[in-house]
Every structure is written in C-alpha cells, then in structure tokens.
Design a protein around this motif. Structure first.
Motif, PDB file in Angstrom:
ATOM      1  N   GLY A  83       1.203  -1.367  -6.554  1.00 35.32           N
ATOM      2  CA  GLY A  83       1.776  -1.932  -5.343  1.00 35.32           C
ATOM      3  C   GLY A  83       2.914  -2.897  -5.594  1.00 35.32           C
ATOM      4  O   GLY A  83       3.378  -3.580  -4.678  1.00 35.32           O
TER       5      GLY A  83
ATOM      6  N   SER B  41       0.840  -1.195   0.000  1.00 38.14           N
ATOM      7  CA  SER B  41       0.000   0.000   0.000  1.00 38.14           C
ATOM      8  C   SER B  41       0.878   1.248   0.000  1.00 38.14           C
ATOM      9  O   SER B  41       2.035   1.209   0.424  1.00 38.14           O
ATOM     10  CB  SER B  41      -0.924  -0.009   1.221  1.00 38.14           C
ATOM     11  OG  SER B  41      -0.160  -0.078   2.416  1.00 38.14           O
ATOM     12  N   PRO B  42       0.360   2.369  -0.477  1.00 35.79           N
ATOM     13  CA  PRO B  42       1.173   3.587  -0.592  1.00 35.79           C
ATOM     14  C   PRO B  42       1.625   4.122   0.766  1.00 35.79           C
ATOM     15  O   PRO B  42       0.943   3.964   1.774  1.00 35.79           O
ATOM     16  CB  PRO B  42       0.221   4.585  -1.271  1.00 35.79           C
ATOM     17  CG  PRO B  42      -0.823   3.751  -1.930  1.00 35.79           C
ATOM     18  CD  PRO B  42      -0.986   2.546  -1.063  1.00 35.79           C
ATOM     19  N   TYR B  43       2.776   4.771   0.761  1.00 36.12           N
ATOM     20  CA  TYR B  43       3.291   5.451   1.960  1.00 36.12           C
ATOM     21  C   TYR B  43       2.475   6.706   2.195  1.00 36.12           C
ATOM     22  O   TYR B  43       2.188   7.472   1.265  1.00 36.12           O
ATOM     23  CB  TYR B  43       4.767   5.798   1.763  1.00 36.12           C
ATOM     24  CG  TYR B  43       5.414   6.443   2.962  1.00 36.12           C
ATOM     25  CD1 TYR B  43       5.850   5.668   4.026  1.00 36.12           C
ATOM     26  CD2 TYR B  43       5.589   7.821   3.022  1.00 36.12           C
ATOM     27  CE1 TYR B  43       6.453   6.256   5.139  1.00 36.12           C
ATOM     28  CE2 TYR B  43       6.194   8.413   4.123  1.00 36.12           C
ATOM     29  CZ  TYR B  43       6.618   7.616   5.179  1.00 36.12           C
ATOM     30  OH  TYR B  43       7.211   8.202   6.271  1.00 36.12           O
ATOM     31  N   GLN B  44       2.073   6.950   3.446  1.00 36.38           N
ATOM     32  CA  GLN B  44       1.268   8.115   3.799  1.00 36.38           C
ATOM     33  C   GLN B  44       2.123   9.118   4.564  1.00 36.38           C
ATOM     34  O   GLN B  44       2.512   8.876   5.717  1.00 36.38           O
ATOM     35  CB  GLN B  44       0.052   7.686   4.632  1.00 36.38           C
ATOM     36  CG  GLN B  44      -0.901   6.767   3.855  1.00 36.38           C
ATOM     37  CD  GLN B  44      -2.060   6.298   4.709  1.00 36.38           C
ATOM     38  OE1 GLN B  44      -2.300   5.098   4.824  1.00 36.38           O
ATOM     39  NE2 GLN B  44      -2.798   7.224   5.303  1.00 36.38           N
TER      40      GLN B  44
ATOM     41  N   ARG C 156       2.634   3.184   6.491  1.00 38.74           N
ATOM     42  CA  ARG C 156       1.652   2.646   5.561  1.00 38.74           C
ATOM     43  C   ARG C 156       0.554   1.946   6.348  1.00 38.74           C
ATOM     44  O   ARG C 156       0.806   1.387   7.414  1.00 38.74           O
ATOM     45  CB  ARG C 156       2.312   1.642   4.596  1.00 38.74           C
ATOM     46  CG  ARG C 156       3.456   2.227   3.777  1.00 38.74           C
ATOM     47  CD  ARG C 156       4.201   1.158   3.000  1.00 38.74           C
ATOM     48  NE  ARG C 156       5.448   1.669   2.460  1.00 38.74           N
ATOM     49  CZ  ARG C 156       5.581   2.193   1.235  1.00 38.74           C
ATOM     50  NH1 ARG C 156       4.541   2.234   0.430  1.00 38.74           N
ATOM     51  NH2 ARG C 156       6.741   2.654   0.824  1.00 38.74           N
TER      52      ARG C 156
ATOM     53  N   GLU D 103       9.025   1.212  -5.406  1.00 40.55           N
ATOM     54  CA  GLU D 103       7.667   0.719  -5.585  1.00 40.55           C
ATOM     55  C   GLU D 103       7.002   1.358  -6.794  1.00 40.55           C
ATOM     56  O   GLU D 103       7.371   2.456  -7.225  1.00 40.55           O
ATOM     57  CB  GLU D 103       6.841   0.998  -4.340  1.00 40.55           C
ATOM     58  CG  GLU D 103       6.707   2.489  -4.026  1.00 40.55           C
ATOM     59  CD  GLU D 103       6.061   2.741  -2.679  1.00 40.55           C
ATOM     60  OE1 GLU D 103       4.856   2.462  -2.553  1.00 40.55           O
ATOM     61  OE2 GLU D 103       6.767   3.229  -1.760  1.00 40.55           O
TER      62      GLU D 103
ATOM     63  N   GLN E  42       3.231   2.523  -7.878  1.00 43.39           N
ATOM     64  CA  GLN E  42       1.862   2.736  -7.435  1.00 43.39           C
ATOM     65  C   GLN E  42       1.025   3.249  -8.608  1.00 43.39           C
ATOM     66  O   GLN E  42       1.543   3.963  -9.461  1.00 43.39           O
ATOM     67  CB  GLN E  42       1.818   3.729  -6.263  1.00 43.39           C
ATOM     68  CG  GLN E  42       2.510   3.265  -5.001  1.00 43.39           C
ATOM     69  CD  GLN E  42       1.859   2.049  -4.361  1.00 43.39           C
ATOM     70  OE1 GLN E  42       0.758   1.619  -4.751  1.00 43.39           O
ATOM     71  NE2 GLN E  42       2.537   1.463  -3.383  1.00 43.39           N
ATOM     72  N   PRO E  43      -0.227   2.844  -8.735  1.00 45.78           N
ATOM     73  CA  PRO E  43      -1.022   2.203  -7.681  1.00 45.78           C
ATOM     74  C   PRO E  43      -0.999   0.676  -7.679  1.00 45.78           C
ATOM     75  O   PRO E  43      -1.731   0.053  -6.909  1.00 45.78           O
ATOM     76  CB  PRO E  43      -2.434   2.692  -8.007  1.00 45.78           C
ATOM     77  CG  PRO E  43      -2.449   2.788  -9.492  1.00 45.78           C
ATOM     78  CD  PRO E  43      -1.075   3.256  -9.876  1.00 45.78           C
TER      79      PRO E  43
END
Length: 360
Positions: A217, A173-176, A182, A212, A214-215
């Motif tokens: 993953g 999942s994307p880094y926030q 994540r 990575e 994205q989207p």
C-alpha cells in the motif's frame, strides 16, 4: 498568534455547545478551552451517561442526547463537533453540520470533513446560504513549525518555493476493477494530514499522478501546483514505527526549509567556506552567523509551547475560531473550502494509479 491567556483571563467568551464525547475529544479538544475564550454551556452525546461525565469534568451546565434539542434550548454562539466514522468508515459531519449552519451557528469540526468532495460542496452551499462559517481542524494549518516555515518561505531571500518533498505513513488499498474504485479507505482519509501541510506551504494542486506498491500500500505521488511549483509525497506505510512520523522539505532559491517530526524546524541558508573545488579548506561559511538554523522545543521548562496541544496547533485552531466568532469575522485559514481541495485529493487517490489526474 495572539498572546496566550488562560480561560479565566478573558473578559468576553463565546457560549459553546459540544457534540461528541469520545476519547479524541477528551484528549485533544475539550482541554484547549483552558486557553481560549470559550464558555462550555452544554455537551451532547447519544450516551447520556458519558455526556454527564464530560459535563462534570469540563464544567458544562447541561447535557443532551439530541443535538437538535440542544441548539433549540440553549442560547449558543457556536458549536464544536467531534464525531466518529459510521459503519462504512465515512465521516458523519455532512449529516449534522448543515443543521447547525441553518440554525445560525458557526461550527468548529474535526477532520476529515467528508468521504467525497460532493458532500463537502453541499456543506459549502449551506455555509454560503446561511452566512455562517466552518473551521475544519486540519492541524497543520496551525502547527508552529508549519506557520514559521510559511513565514520563512515568504522571505525575500528564500525566493519562489520551487518544490516540496513530503513523507507520511498511510496505506492505500488496492484498486478494484469490478467497481472502478477502492474500498477500505477509512484510515486513508487521513491524507488530509500531509496534504493540508503541503497545501498551506505550496498552495493548491493543479494535477497529480501516483504509483503504488501492493500489497504494502505504499505510494509515490507527483504534484504539480497552480503556482508552477512541483512536489513529491511519499506515503510510506511500512516505515519503521520508531522513525519520525513525517518530514517535509521546501526548496526555494538556494535556500531550504525542513519540518522534521512535526516539531523540528531547520532553515538552510548561507554558503560554505570559499575556495575552489578540491582546495576549499573550510566547510563552515566565511560568515558563520549566515548559516543553517535549527529550532526545536525544550521540555525542561513549564511552558505552554511544549504541551502537545500547542505543538499540534489545537489550541491555536480553537482560539482562532473563538476569536473570529467574538469579532464577527469569517475565518481565512482551515476553511471548509480548504477541506474541499483536500477531499478532491482524496477522491483522486480512489482512482486507478499511473495516470495524471486534474484536480478541479
């Protein structure tokens, strides 16, 4: 591995309790007792009706809905624990396993051990204090293909394992940025699958870097091992569902070993036919017996080795654990400390990509 015996052939067995009556345990763990020295005494689940179904199906004597009551009432030698994730997608083992260890019981538990390395370290503290041990069922420590690949890597002719390439489908999942981590990593906790195999073959990771896409993953990770070896792990979440799930290749000194689809083992060695470049007439080596070797199971005969419980190392894991309990020995493979290393890798993937991360 020890010679296979059926359960009724063992003179001595451990008296075991089992916490968890879910679908995975029904398919992959309870049935292994047919081939291991395990006497199932009691099962425990929050759902008493389900526990009663499992008691009848697998021959236990008693059921419980409270694991603390089970270990208090029953004279057990060990406990098997197979639990689901909580509502936040985190493994529930850190809440239960310390109680079992404190009660003087060795534990066989499913993976992943925990959501954070800190949780594993706390379980390790209890394990060491109690004098008991935990086997975390990361299957690739017991896959026949991985065990034999490890044996090949240890041959003098193979030389020092220089590098490994692996592929396994997982979605990162994307880094926030706002929370500096994540979320939604429930399924990504299965990084213990490819990484336990890599750890078994190559040893501990010293540092790693990943990028990575994205989207989707998808992930490409570079690994530097403490041994000096290097590696690459491709997490191909968008690979075709019809393709082999995974593939690993270890390169040595002019020799390679490949594990394909978890069950096919290929050993590349020897040389091609002699002759100078542009004039070599034969692609088969001068000694055809000194060339690549391929093994894969056949499914025509009623052998135990072509059962999935053996191909995935589940029986081997349970038998290894049960015999260690019987002999009063601690395990040396698939340990809680091994899981600590794997969980540190998981923690690393929670960070921002594109930088080198030291695995402490």
């Amino acid at each position: 591995m020890r010679p296979i015996k059926f359960n009724y052939e063992y003179d001595r067995k451990i008296k075991a309790g089992f916490i968890g009556c879910g679908a995975h345990a029904f398919r992959n763990v309870y049935p292994t007792f047919d081939y291991a020295p395990v006497d199932l005494v009691a099962v425990c689940d929050l759902n008493a009706e389900r526990a009663e179904i499992y008691r009848k199906r697998f021959g236990a004597e008693n059921i419980y809905t409270d694991y603390k009551e089970m270990i208090k009432q029953e004279k057990l030698d060990a406990v098997f624990v197979v639990l689901n994730f909580d509502k936040e997608g985190r493994p529930m083992y850190p809440r239960i396993v310390p109680d079992l260890l404190e009660a003087g019981l060795p534990v066989w538990m499913e993976k992943p051990a925990a959501y954070t390395a800190d949780e594993v370290e706390r379980m390790l503290e209890v394990e060491e204090r109690s004098g008991q041990f935990v086997l975390v069922a990361n299957k690739r420590y017991f896959y026949p293909t991985f065990e034999k690949a490890k044996q090949i890597i240890g041959l003098e002719g193979f030389g020092q394992p220089v590098s490994i390439n692996g592929r396994y489908p997982l979605t990162l999942s994307p880094y926030q940025e706002d929370i500096a981590t994540r979320t939604g990593l429930h399924w990504f906790q299965d990084i213990c699958h490819p990484m336990s195999g890599i750890h078994f073959l190559m040893g501990e990771v010293k540092e790693m870097c990943f990028i990575e896409h994205q989207p989707s993953g998808n992930v490409q990770a570079l690994l530097q091992f403490k041994s000096g070896g290097i590696g690459n792990l491709q997490l191909a979440s968008t690979q075709a569902p019809t393709s082999p799930l995974e593939r690993f290749e270890v390169i040595g000194s002019n020799q390679n070993v490949v594990i394909d689809n978890g069950m096919r083992l290929i050993y590349y060695k020897g040389s091609k036919g002699s002759g100078e470049y542009g004039k070599a007439p034969v692609y088969i080596g001068d000694d055809p017996a000194d060339g690549p070797v391929l093994w894969e199971p056949e499914f025509s005969l009623g052998q135990v080795y072509n059962k999935n419980l053996f191909l995935q190392g589940m029986v081997q894991s349970v038998s290894y654990f049960a015999n260690a309990v019987l002999e009063g020995k601690k395990i040396e493979r698939s340990t809680l400390r091994d899981s600590l290393h794997l969980t540190k890798i998981f923690d690393a993937f929670k960070q921002r990509s594109g930088k080198w991360i030291t695995i402490g």
